[in-house]
Scaffold this motif. Structure first.
Motif, PDB file in Angstrom:
ATOM      1  N   PRO A  70       0.835  -1.218   0.000  1.00  0.00           N
ATOM      2  CA  PRO A  70       0.000   0.000   0.000  1.00  0.00           C
ATOM      3  C   PRO A  70       0.866   1.263   0.000  1.00  0.00           C
ATOM      4  O   PRO A  70       0.794   2.092   0.906  1.00  0.00           O
ATOM      5  CB  PRO A  70      -0.787  -0.136   1.304  1.00  0.00           C
ATOM      6  CG  PRO A  70       0.141  -0.863   2.220  1.00  0.00           C
ATOM      7  CD  PRO A  70       0.889  -1.834   1.346  1.00  0.00           C
ATOM      8  N   SER A 139      -0.373   4.670   0.222  1.00  0.00           N
ATOM      9  CA  SER A 139      -1.262   4.974  -0.893  1.00  0.00           C
ATOM     10  C   SER A 139      -2.723   5.161  -0.496  1.00  0.00           C
ATOM     11  O   SER A 139      -3.542   5.530  -1.341  1.00  0.00           O
ATOM     12  CB  SER A 139      -1.167   3.874  -1.957  1.00  0.00           C
ATOM     13  OG  SER A 139      -1.490   2.611  -1.400  1.00  0.00           O
ATOM     14  N   THR A 140      -3.066   4.895   0.748  1.00  0.00           N
ATOM     15  CA  THR A 140      -4.447   5.133   1.169  1.00  0.00           C
ATOM     16  C   THR A 140      -4.781   6.617   1.013  1.00  0.00           C
ATOM     17  O   THR A 140      -3.960   7.486   1.326  1.00  0.00           O
ATOM     18  CB  THR A 140      -4.649   4.709   2.621  1.00  0.00           C
ATOM     19  OG1 THR A 140      -3.658   5.344   3.442  1.00  0.00           O
ATOM     20  CG2 THR A 140      -4.508   3.201   2.771  1.00  0.00           C
ATOM     21  N   ALA A 141      -5.975   6.900   0.546  1.00  0.00           N
ATOM     22  CA  ALA A 141      -6.329   8.258   0.159  1.00  0.00           C
ATOM     23  C   ALA A 141      -6.183   9.263   1.297  1.00  0.00           C
ATOM     24  O   ALA A 141      -5.745  10.398   1.080  1.00  0.00           O
ATOM     25  CB  ALA A 141      -7.759   8.285  -0.385  1.00  0.00           C
ATOM     26  N   GLU A 142      -6.529   8.852   2.527  1.00  0.00           N
ATOM     27  CA  GLU A 142      -6.484   9.805   3.626  1.00  0.00           C
ATOM     28  C   GLU A 142      -5.049  10.219   3.973  1.00  0.00           C
ATOM     29  O   GLU A 142      -4.848  11.244   4.646  1.00  0.00           O
ATOM     30  CB  GLU A 142      -7.168   9.231   4.870  1.00  0.00           C
ATOM     31  CG  GLU A 142      -6.550   7.963   5.431  1.00  0.00           C
ATOM     32  CD  GLU A 142      -7.171   6.702   4.845  1.00  0.00           C
ATOM     33  OE1 GLU A 142      -7.037   5.631   5.483  1.00  0.00           O
ATOM     34  OE2 GLU A 142      -7.800   6.793   3.764  1.00  0.00           O
ATOM     35  N   SER A 144      -2.276   9.671   1.342  1.00  0.00           N
ATOM     36  CA  SER A 144      -1.597  10.042   0.102  1.00  0.00           C
ATOM     37  C   SER A 144      -2.046  11.411  -0.414  1.00  0.00           C
ATOM     38  O   SER A 144      -1.224  12.189  -0.917  1.00  0.00           O
ATOM     39  CB  SER A 144      -1.826   8.990  -0.979  1.00  0.00           C
ATOM     40  OG  SER A 144      -3.197   8.893  -1.334  1.00  0.00           O
ATOM     41  N   ASN A 240       0.323   1.481  -5.504  1.00  0.00           N
ATOM     42  CA  ASN A 240      -0.991   0.887  -5.397  1.00  0.00           C
ATOM     43  C   ASN A 240      -2.055   1.944  -5.669  1.00  0.00           C
ATOM     44  O   ASN A 240      -2.716   2.443  -4.764  1.00  0.00           O
ATOM     45  CB  ASN A 240      -1.151   0.297  -3.997  1.00  0.00           C
ATOM     46  CG  ASN A 240      -2.472  -0.414  -3.816  1.00  0.00           C
ATOM     47  OD1 ASN A 240      -3.110  -0.806  -4.786  1.00  0.00           O
ATOM     48  ND2 ASN A 240      -2.888  -0.585  -2.576  1.00  0.00           N
TER      49      ASN A 240
END
Length: 478
Positions: A70, A139-142, A144, A240
């Motif tokens: 991730p 890479s998690t939106a919160e 990245s 990711n």
């Protein structure tokens, strides 16, 4: 040096095989593959699916989707190295090092703390050809999204605080004083000056003690505005995320960069005359560098010269130079050779350190070894071993997303084919002794070397006789 730099050749930003998923699979209960099996099996390798496009602002993008972790790795590569700074030596590196020292919105401490709070890493680097700005984040939106926003703020709105400029200038001046005590630094600096003359590669990327104090804030701001622009950049993303996500990030960053034009390519240097520069230095050892102009990135003889160099002096203890100069004669702890291709012709170099009273004998012996190697080439057995070692280690160099993003940056900056890494491996596999020997003779001229020696002038001793190692007695067991 630019990875001289680092380079043995190391494929510099280049020795990696690509990808996202292994092209071969193994059973879950498979054991460690034996060395004997590695000798006969083709190496498992990862294949990159490189997607490329251009943003609305003119930045070329290279993207590889990699879902194993991730993570998101992002790298901007600009034609903003020291070859673009003219006579203001050190301007490119000073500019690059101070991106991240502050914006109108954040100071340096706030920037560092913000990246740390997001678990993100911001890095930069400046070399003769290029300057790099990179980001690594989850890479998690919160995480990245704010990391990319912060990255865009830092790299597109630097304010180059005067106090930070002065601090880095003082650090550089202190490092220059230290380098005067290090013969290897003295030799490397003199070598590039002798090899490149008036070419932009001739001067040190870090600048000099004369030029660094004269650099002003406005020069940094002007250099940034001229070279850190959307048309002068390549953007590499690995991680990711989807193609849609990658496009959005690329547009966000490219749109925020200054507008401008791509920098002109560095011209090819003039071939220097054979010279020998000796620099007096109080020491028990003499540093010896032998060099000539090599090749540029993307040259069709790259594979042949890389393998030829591995056999000569690039593979450490298994190389010819190490065997002859260290093992048989005891002249040094280590001797190495390297090709360091750049946008223009990079150097081919041999470096060795030896006892001062044996410096002339060592230099003459290395010249003889190089001449013999160019004239007669390696053996079939040496070529087979070098191929095997290369192909065995090649897949390991793309073990991380960070490694892959560096490869994409090199492919973009040097305008290499997207399948360059795969083609390189195929070229090595198919390389013949005749091709290798032809490349050697075309590109290495043992009688036209630039030589730099740093050490004391002392009475010289003759070359020691080689040590003849006795064969192991029969019946001896380990």
């Amino acid at each position: 040096m630019q990875r001289l730099i680092s380079f043995s050749l190391l494929l510099v930003i280049g020795l990696s095989i690509s990808g996202c998923s292994l092209s071969t699979t193994q059973p879950q209960d498979s054991k460690i593959t034996s060395l004997q099996r590695l000798n006969v099996d083709a190496p498992a390798r990862r294949i990159l699916d490189i997607q490329t496009w251009q943003t609305a602002s003119g930045t070329k993008v290279f993207f590889v989707q990699s879902d194993e972790l991730p993570m998101l790795d992002l790298q901007l590569t600009f034609a903003a190295g020291s070859s673009q700074e003219g006579a203001a030596y050190g301007l490119a590196q000073l500019t690059n090092s101070l991106i991240g020292a502050g914006t109108n919105k954040y100071n340096a401490d706030q920037i560092a703390q913000a990246f740390e709070a997001l678990g993100a890493e911001f890095n930069q680097g400046s070399y003769r050809d290029m300057a790099i700005l990179s980001l690594r984040t989850l890479s998690t939106a919160e995480l990245s999204q704010p990391a990319v926003e912060l990255f865009a703020e830092v790299i597109t709105r630097p304010n180059f605080p005067v106090q930070a400029i002065q601090r880095v200038q003082n650090q550089l001046l202190a490092s220059f004083e230290q380098q005067k005590k290090i013969p290897s630094h003295i030799a490397n600096r003199a070598l590039f000056a002798q090899l490149y003359g008036t070419h932009p590669y001739a001067h040190p990327s870090a600048g000099t003690e004369q030029t660094i104090p004269r650099l002003k804030r406005q020069q940094l701001a002007d250099f940034y505005q001229t070279y850190y622009n959307a048309h002068n950049a390549q953007l590499a993303l690995v991680g990711n995320l989807t193609r849609q996500d990658a496009e959005a990030i690329a547009e966000q960053i490219s749109r925020a960069l200054p507008q401008g034009v791509a920098a002109s390519k560095t011209p090819q240097p003039q071939t220097p005359k054979a010279t020998h520069l000796h620099i007096e230095f109080p020491s028990n050892q003499t540093h010896i560098l032998l060099a000539q102009l090599g090749i540029e990135r993307g040259h069709p003889d790259y594979a042949a010269l890389f393998i030829a160099n591995q056999i000569l002096g690039g593979s450490g203890f298994g190389s010819r130079l190490m065997e002859e100069v260290r093992e048989k004669r005891g002249l040094t702890y280590g001797i190495y050779s390297s090709f360091s291709p750049m946008q223009a012709q990079g150097p081919f170099t041999i470096s060795v350190q030896t006892r001062a009273e044996l410096s002339e004998a060592t230099l003459g012996f290395v010249r003889e070894l190089l001449s013999e190697y160019v004239q007669n080439g390696p053996t079939e057995a040496e070529l087979a071993t070098a191929k095997q070692e290369f192909l065995g280690s090649f897949p390991l160099s793309a073990a991380s997303n960070a490694a892959i993003v560096g490869q994409l940056g090199a492919i973009g900056f040097y305008d290499l084919p997207l399948n360059w890494l795969e083609t390189l491996m195929q070229d090595v596999q198919q390389l013949t002794l005749e091709q290798l020997n032809t490349a050697l003779r075309n590109h290495i001229q043992p009688d036209a070397l630039v030589v730099v020696t740093v050490g004391p002038s002392v009475p010289q001793l003759p070359l020691p006789e080689p040590v003849i190692r006795n064969a192991q007695p029969q019946g001896h067991q380990h």
